[in-house]
Design an enzyme around this catalytic site. Structure first.
Site, PDB file in Angstrom:
ATOM      1  N   GLU A  74      35.652  33.140  40.623  1.00 24.71           N
ATOM      2  CA  GLU A  74      36.471  31.925  40.575  1.00 24.71           C
ATOM      3  C   GLU A  74      35.677  30.673  40.211  1.00 24.71           C
ATOM      4  OE1 GLU A  74      36.704  34.279  42.844  1.00 24.71           O
ATOM      5  OE2 GLU A  74      38.795  34.708  43.277  1.00 24.71           O
ATOM      6  N   GLY A 111      41.382  37.603  42.669  1.00 16.87           N
ATOM      7  CA  GLY A 111      42.521  38.040  43.473  1.00 16.87           C
ATOM      8  C   GLY A 111      42.575  39.563  43.597  1.00 16.87           C
ATOM      9  N   GLU A 171      40.243  40.436  46.325  1.00 11.69           N
ATOM     10  CA  GLU A 171      40.834  39.937  47.577  1.00 11.69           C
ATOM     11  C   GLU A 171      41.941  40.877  48.055  1.00 11.69           C
ATOM     12  OE1 GLU A 171      41.439  36.022  45.765  1.00 11.69           O
ATOM     13  OE2 GLU A 171      40.364  35.177  47.466  1.00 11.69           O
ATOM     14  N   ALA A 195      44.162  36.352  39.453  1.00  7.06           N
ATOM     15  CA  ALA A 195      45.434  35.647  39.336  1.00  7.06           C
ATOM     16  C   ALA A 195      45.742  35.441  37.858  1.00  7.06           C
ATOM     17  CB  ALA A 195      45.326  34.303  40.041  1.00  7.06           C
TER      18      ALA A 195
END
Ligand code: NAI
Length: 705
Positions: free
Chosen positions: A127, A104, A107, A60
């Site tokens: 993270e 992300g 993911e 992100a």
């Protein structure tokens, strides 16, 4: 941001959001549109999704996460619907990965029906390093692909996997040897031609079932979290989210993950870790040093002094592929150094961290030397002899005569004046401090000490050198102890005063470790060597104010030759296994010296210990900032987190002060001033910020605006 083209019936969707293709706002929307278009296009049989330039998607946008942490802006985009859309796409979606698929990025990749990657690709859910858990269903899809144990390991430690490890774990389906784009297209075409229905990760359960005992795996995960990320909440929440993946339907698991993510994303720990992330990036902004300032190339390094520090610095250079000579004044000293270095590398081989070949290659880069005149061709000389100004001055004078004009002369001194060293050379603009931390081949901090005459080019070269060594170079001003050790004096002194007033070294260390410090201050002193600080005290005596209280025990221990770990005894006694044990002899010595000095005795709570030891450090930090020796408040945090074992999840001492509230800190310090004397005078900057209801963070923001 997202471009699409069709090649031989395969839609290639490329995410192009420099520099790292982060999933910042606009990118998920772009991917969604591209998938919709490709699905609707009858000429398209399958879709390949990849990243432009050097990488797939690296998570992100951390700026958006920062906004979320501080309660501003909309926060990170929720890509749940996008991931479902990809997974539900009626045409096969192949994720083609190079560079890194992080956070992300991974993911997103896991929502595809297949994943192919180049050999050098890396995968991870890091993270936790920012105080959060994967928030886009990473904790739900990863266990479905790789199993509960692997998912826990990745989400708790934040460690990255290589492509072959990811293949073995079931995260990717194939490693491509040739051109990623072409091979991914061929792969997608084969899948489309096979006519098998697309595999949805969320519907896979085999990997989760592989776990012999779910409870044992989750319990082991919690233990791991407590061990590798002591005192941190996010790793434990990651385990909780993975529990949800293993026990709840997918949609419910996702909801649980989101809830846990939100708890983490607005926590103090998250704010602290994100602060650390941006602080580490801010250190390269240095006055008068711009992108145009040309750094001198450093191909050959020469180190003078092959003691504890010289050895570590030599290894740090060799590890980074730099040729280095290590010089000392006797053959015995050189032999001892080379044998210690070999031993250190051997233990890395035993632990499986390095291969024999790598070690041979690194050892070959370190050349033992007896004669400092061999420094003639070096680009950089780092002096690491005893902490004595007289000795260092004579070495700088001698080196200045033999090295080439472009050579940079650096000292690893922990406290002494760089300007004084520069003065004895004919190249003061090329003299600076390069202050490494012990063990120098491990610790990430490098304090770059800028003297009065040090040129911007020399500083730029030092910053580039730090980067090459994979260290964080923080530029600081030239004052006794620079930034790190200057703040360490009040910290260490106050800890020693506490034991003189009734606490024990063990109690102080326990309180500090409980706070989150990697080691207690007395353990640190024993590790660094009490003689080192003893030498420093004698060298710096000129800087202490008359009548100022001095610790009385440390000198006595040194006179007994209790130098710490190196002599088996210091503040603690060291057992065979190298572990410290409280020593009644030391406690008795403390009590008798304190009694003789008439120091009243009492008991201390852990909270008092933390305030007394850390508030002095914070106050001194504020002073070094107002005097300009630290460039930014956040630089002090970087120094303490990377050089002094300050818990990253507290952000550093200055961020910690902000989070406690500067008003409270000033009140406590003023109280200490009344009780304990002038050494506790409040820093004017600290007082000013507290009065204005500001923080060090706002102070930095206002100055950089
Ligand atoms: P050390 O005592 O382990 O090593 C000093 C080495 O310098 C010895 O091997 C000695 O033989 C050699 N030496 C002395 N005179 C010499 C000369 N004329 N020519 C060549 N070699 C000579 O000391 P350590 O701990 O490595 O410290 C070195 C410097 O690094 C000091 O300035 C110290 O303040 C600084 N420093 C030390 C740290 C620590 O944790 N020990 C941390 C950061 C800096």
């Amino acid at each position: 941001m997202v471009v699409q083209e069709i090649q031989d019936g395969i839609a290639v969707v490329k995410i192009d959001n420099p520099p790292v293709n982060a999933l910042g706002s606009g990118v998920p929307e772009g991917i969604e549109q591209a998938i919709t278009a490709a699905e609707a296009d009858s000429a398209v049989q399958a879709i390949v999704l990849m990243g432009a330039d050097s990488t797939f998607v690296v998570g992100a946008d951390i700026k958006e996460l920062e906004d979320l942490a501080w309660g501003r802006g909309p926060g990170a985009p929720n890509i749940h619907d996008l991931l479902l859309k990809i997974e539900d796409c009626t045409k096969p979606v192949v994720m083609a990965i190079h560079g890194t698929a992080l956070g992300g990025g991974l993911e997103l990749a896991m929502a595809g029906h297949s994943r192919v990657a180049v050999k050098t690709a890396k995968f991870g859910q890091p993270e936790v390093n920012l105080g959060i858990i994967p928030g886009a269903e990473g904790t739900q899809r990863l266990p479905r692909l790789a199993g509960v144990e692997k998912a826990i390991d990745m989400c708790v430690t934040g460690k990255l996997l290589t492509a072959s490890e990811a293949l073995e774990a079931g995260i990717i389906d194939s490693i491509v040897e040739g051109d990623l784009r072409l091979d991914a297209i061929a792969f997608a075409r084969r899948i489309a031609a096979s006519g098998t229905s697309s595999r949805k990760t969320r519907e896979q359960a085999a990997a989760i079932r592989r776990s012999a005992s779910l409870e044992d795996a989750l319990h082991a995960g919690e233990e791991l979290a407590r061990k590798v990320k002591r005192n941190q909440t996010a790793p434990l929440k990651a385990v909780e989210a993975i529990r949800a993946a293993a026990t709840l339907p997918f949609e419910d698991g996702c909801a649980r993950e989101r809830q846990l993510f939100n708890e983490c994303a607005t926590s103090e720990q998250c704010r602290a870790l994100i602060h650390g992330f941006f602080s580490e990036r801010a250190v390269t902004k240095v006055p008068a040093v711009s992108k145009q300032t040309v750094a001198s190339p450093i191909a050959q390094v020469f180190i003078v002094g092959a003691g504890t520090m010289g050895r570590g610095i030599a290894m740090a250079c060799a590890n980074a592929g730099i040729d280095v000579a290590l010089q000392d004044s006797s053959q015995e000293a050189i032999d001892a150094a080379m044998s210690a270095i070999r031993k250190n590398y051997d233990s890395s081989i035993r632990r499986g961290r390095l291969t024999q070949e790598t070690v041979i290659e690194r050892l070959n880069r370190i050349r033992p030397e007896l004669d400092y005149r061999e420094a003639a061709p070096a680009d950089l000389v780092i002096e690491a002899v005893f902490e004595s100004m007289e000795l260092k001055r004579s070495i700088f004078q001698a080196l200045d005569r033999v090295v080439k004009p472009s050579c940079i002369l650096a000292s690893n001194t922990s406290t002494l004046s760089i300007d004084e060293l520069a003065r004895v050379t004919t190249r003061p603009e090329s003299v600076l401090g390069l202050h490494f931390f012990s063990p120098a081949n491990v610790m990430r901090l490098l304090e770059i000490v800028r003297g009065q005459p040090t040129s911007p080019q020399t500083i730029a070269s030092a910053l580039a050198f730090a980067k090459r060594l994979s260290k964080v170079g923080v530029v600081v001003g030239n004052c006794p102890g620079f930034v790190g050790n200057r703040l360490m004096f009040p910290y260490m002194y106050e800890a020693q005063f506490l034991v003189e007033e009734g606490a024990t070294p063990e109690q102080v260390d326990r309180a500090l470790r409980g706070f989150g410090m990697a080691m207690g201050i007395f353990e640190v002193d024993d590790m660094a060597g009490l003689d080192v600080a003893w030498r420093v005290r004698r060298e710096l005596r000129q800087f202490s104010a008359p009548g100022e209280r001095k610790p009385i025990v440390a000198d006595a221990l040194c006179e007994m030759r209790r130098f710490g770990q190196k002599t088996g005894k210091g503040w603690y006694a060291y057992r065979e296994d190298g572990k410290p044990a409280p020593d009644p002899e030391v406690v008795e010595l403390i009590r008798s010296l304190s009694c003789k000095a008439g120091i009243p005795q009492r008991q201390f709570t852990d909270a008092e210990i933390i305030e007394r030891s850390l508030y002095g450090l914070i106050n001194e930090g504020a002073r070094s900032l107002e005097e300009g020796f630290a460039l930014r408040a956040s630089d002090i945090d970087v120094v303490y987190v990377h050089g002094y074992g300050f818990p990253a999840w507290r952000g550093g001492p200055i961020f910690y002060a902000d989070s406690i509230g500067l008003k409270h800190i000033v009140e406590r310090i003023s109280r200490f001033e009344q009780e304990l004397g002038a050494r506790w005078t409040v820093s004017p900057l600290l007082r000013e910020l507290a009065l204005a209801g500001k923080t060090f963070r706002t102070f930095d923001q206002e100055r950089s605006a």
